[in-house]
Write an enzyme that holds these catalytic residues in place. Structure first.
Site, PDB file in Angstrom:
ATOM      1  N   GLN A  11       0.822  -1.196   0.000  1.00 22.16           N
ATOM      2  CA  GLN A  11       0.000   0.000   0.000  1.00 22.16           C
ATOM      3  C   GLN A  11       0.863   1.256   0.000  1.00 22.16           C
ATOM      4  OE1 GLN A  11      -3.394  -0.778   2.513  1.00 22.16           O
ATOM      5  NE2 GLN A  11      -3.852   1.391   2.657  1.00 22.16           N
ATOM      6  N   SER A  93       3.750  -7.168   1.901  1.00 21.63           N
ATOM      7  CA  SER A  93       2.470  -6.972   2.602  1.00 21.63           C
ATOM      8  C   SER A  93       1.297  -7.253   1.657  1.00 21.63           C
ATOM      9  CB  SER A  93       2.416  -5.549   3.169  1.00 21.63           C
ATOM     10  OG  SER A  93       1.287  -5.362   3.973  1.00 21.63           O
ATOM     11  N   LEU A  94       0.535  -6.226   1.272  1.00 21.29           N
ATOM     12  CA  LEU A  94      -0.544  -6.407   0.295  1.00 21.29           C
ATOM     13  C   LEU A  94      -0.035  -7.148  -0.942  1.00 21.29           C
ATOM     14  CD1 LEU A  94      -3.181  -5.756  -1.342  1.00 21.29           C
ATOM     15  CD2 LEU A  94      -2.091  -3.567  -1.911  1.00 21.29           C
ATOM     16  N   GLN A 247       0.657 -13.460   8.357  1.00 18.75           N
ATOM     17  CA  GLN A 247       1.177 -12.185   7.859  1.00 18.75           C
ATOM     18  C   GLN A 247       0.375 -11.004   8.397  1.00 18.75           C
ATOM     19  OE1 GLN A 247      -0.320  -9.876   5.128  1.00 18.75           O
ATOM     20  NE2 GLN A 247       1.060 -10.317   3.424  1.00 18.75           N
TER      21      GLN A 247
END
Length: 303
Positions: A11, A93-94, A247
């Protein structure tokens, strides 16, 4: 033999009108794929915001996540159509969710449905916390400082050797930014995020996501995924779901991820998605790796 990896950004790389820009650049067949993706999303507002929304609207996790992932998924599809296939994939992440399509774990539609749902779940999470980037200290030094602070504050994103992101209770984090500077940090920057992502405070959100996973058709991995939290190579569907669960409240070990790719013979990395954030991080981890940015259709044409 040198190997290729695809990596996918997290993000923060979203911008107003990004959905419309991508849609106008692709061919008719790809437009149909994008139309099909949007027709399968539960939240019809996502398309409006991705095409016409303001920068402020795009900052909302609910819209930022599917906006970034749309680029990653569609540009991956176009890269593969050009005959470029990775031996490994990873995401920040994302980006780990975006990698599901590249790895053959979920279809492009199901990948986007899951990410849109994740964005919705995370934007509605009532977790009072925040994040900050600590620059100029080693990860070990950041961990040591966190361990001596009362309250929840944890090292969560190991972005580069001298940049580690911490997350935790908002009051604890705000009260201790100066502590990091006193201990030698060059900067301690609060991040404009809606929660303490990847910290232990996100465990309740992980439980909601875990239930959501039951709504999708998971395949075993065709292209190994380097896991954010462990850097293990994921090859089974159950391993992937377990990683995505952990995660949510576990660390993004990006430095170790890039080192793992290098250890496995990767010499060229395609950063697939908007922006060049990961390219910058990779250069500070291993200068010997060639990084190619695929952030729009024009990037593809230049290959």
């Amino acid at each position: 033999m040198s190997k290729i990896a695809f990596v996918f950004p997290g993000q923060g790389t979203q911008f107003a009108g990004m959905g419309k820009k991508l849609y106008e650049e692709v061919n008719e067949e790809t437009k149909k794929s994008i139309d099909e993706i949007f027709s399968n999303l539960e939240n019809e507002e996502v398309k409006r915001v991705l095409f016409e929304g303001t920068d402020e609207e795009l900052k909302n996790t609910k819209f930022a996540q599917p906006a970034i992932a749309l680029y990653s998924v569609i540009l991956t599809k176009l890269l593969k159509e050009k005959g470029i296939e990775p031996e490994f994939v990873a995401g920040h992440s994302l980006g780990e969710y975006s990698s599901l399509y590249a790895a053959g774990v979920l279809s492009e539609i199901e990948t986007m449905k899951l990410i849109a749902k994740r964005g919705d779940i995370m934007s509605n999470a009532k977790v009072d916390g925040s994040m900050a980037a600590i620059l100029g200290l080693s990860a070990t030094e950041v961990e040591e400082i966190c361990s001596n602070i009362d309250g929840v504050i944890e090292a969560v994103n190991y972005n580069e050797p001298k940049q580690t992101v911490v997350a935790g209770e908002r009051s604890v984090l705000e009260a201790n930014l100066e502590t990091f500077k006193e201990k030698g940090a060059r900067r301690a920057l609060p991040l404009a995020v809606s929660g303490p992502f990847h910290s232990s405070l996100m465990k309740p959100v992980a439980e909601v996501l875990k239930k959501e996973f039951d709504n999708y058709n998971w395949n075993d991995v065709k292209t190994p995924i380097v896991a954010n939290t462990t850097t293990n190579l994921l090859v089974k569907a159950d391993e992937v779901k377990d990683e995505l669960y952990h995660q949510t409240f576990g660390p993004v070990k990006w430095v170790d991820t890039i080192n793992k790719l290098a250890e496995n013979g990767v010499t060229k990395i395609y950063e697939v998605g908007p922006g060049k954030v990961l390219a910058g991080l990779i250069k500070k981890i291993d200068k010997s790796i060639e990084v190619i940015n695929i952030e729009n259709v024009e990037s593809l044409e230049n290959i």
